[in-house]
Motif scaffolding. Structure first.
Motif, PDB file in Angstrom:
ATOM      1  N   ARG A  33       0.815  -1.211   0.000  1.00  0.00           N
ATOM      2  CA  ARG A  33       0.000   0.000   0.000  1.00  0.00           C
ATOM      3  C   ARG A  33       0.852   1.265   0.000  1.00  0.00           C
ATOM      4  N   GLY A  34       2.137   1.120  -0.301  1.00  0.00           N
ATOM      5  CA  GLY A  34       3.028   2.267  -0.430  1.00  0.00           C
ATOM      6  C   GLY A  34       3.611   2.790   0.860  1.00  0.00           C
ATOM      7  N   LEU A  55      -1.390   9.953   8.386  1.00  0.00           N
ATOM      8  CA  LEU A  55      -2.712   9.534   7.928  1.00  0.00           C
ATOM      9  C   LEU A  55      -2.606   8.448   6.868  1.00  0.00           C
ATOM     10  N   ASP A  56      -1.533   8.460   6.074  1.00  0.00           N
ATOM     11  CA  ASP A  56      -1.341   7.405   5.076  1.00  0.00           C
ATOM     12  C   ASP A  56      -1.148   6.053   5.754  1.00  0.00           C
ATOM     13  N   THR A  57      -0.368   6.038   6.826  1.00  0.00           N
ATOM     14  CA  THR A  57      -0.146   4.790   7.567  1.00  0.00           C
ATOM     15  C   THR A  57      -1.432   4.333   8.234  1.00  0.00           C
ATOM     16  N   LEU A  58      -2.167   5.260   8.827  1.00  0.00           N
ATOM     17  CA  LEU A  58      -3.437   4.919   9.462  1.00  0.00           C
ATOM     18  C   LEU A  58      -4.423   4.367   8.433  1.00  0.00           C
ATOM     19  N   ALA A  59      -4.485   4.995   7.264  1.00  0.00           N
ATOM     20  CA  ALA A  59      -5.387   4.518   6.206  1.00  0.00           C
ATOM     21  C   ALA A  59      -4.988   3.123   5.738  1.00  0.00           C
ATOM     22  N   ALA A  60      -3.675   2.875   5.610  1.00  0.00           N
ATOM     23  CA  ALA A  60      -3.205   1.550   5.189  1.00  0.00           C
ATOM     24  C   ALA A  60      -3.548   0.494   6.237  1.00  0.00           C
ATOM     25  N   LEU A  61      -3.354   0.804   7.513  1.00  0.00           N
ATOM     26  CA  LEU A  61      -3.701  -0.143   8.578  1.00  0.00           C
ATOM     27  C   LEU A  61      -5.197  -0.456   8.565  1.00  0.00           C
ATOM     28  N   CYS A  62      -6.015   0.581   8.390  1.00  0.00           N
ATOM     29  CA  CYS A  62      -7.468   0.371   8.337  1.00  0.00           C
ATOM     30  C   CYS A  62      -7.843  -0.505   7.150  1.00  0.00           C
ATOM     31  N   ASN A  63      -7.173  -0.317   6.012  1.00  0.00           N
ATOM     32  CA  ASN A  63      -7.454  -1.117   4.832  1.00  0.00           C
ATOM     33  C   ASN A  63      -7.025  -2.564   5.026  1.00  0.00           C
TER      34      ASN A  63
END
Length: 107
Positions: A33-34, A55-63
């Motif tokens: 997820r980059g 927020l990118d890391t949080l979004a990746a974890l949520c995904n």
């Protein structure tokens, strides 16, 4: 009364719910997820509540875990008493004097 803010980090619990029991399992999933983090960074993120999280890391974890940010982070508040310093009450009053008690010379 002031409220002290805190949070509880539920990443490890959510990982276990998805069958991810080793922190190193997240490294390739994040990379897909980059998000390129070292094993040590991922280990710290899983075992300790992060103070800063992009927020990118949080979004990746949520995904990866199929959860929302509210599932990972639980916000807590606790009322705390504020200690008075005495500065606001002593404005305009003379400062207390320090005294010295001395024994009489003959004793």
């Amino acid at each position: 009364m002031i409220r002290k803010m805190g949070h509880t980090w539920h990443l490890r619990t959510r990982m276990a719910g998805k069958g991810l029991f080793q922190t190193s399992d997240l490294v390739p999933l994040l990379a897909e997820r980059g998000i390129h983090l070292s094993r040590e960074q991922v280990y710290r993120m899983v075992t300790q509540p992060p103070q800063r999280l992009s927020l990118d890391t949080l979004a990746a974890l949520c995904n990866i875990l199929d959860v929302t940010p509210n599932d990972l982070i639980e916000i807590t508040t606790a009322p705390t008493e504020v200690r008075r310093t005495g500065t606001s009450e002593s404005v305009g009053k003379p400062a207390p004097r320090h005294t010295t008690i001395r024994r009489p010379q003959g004793l």
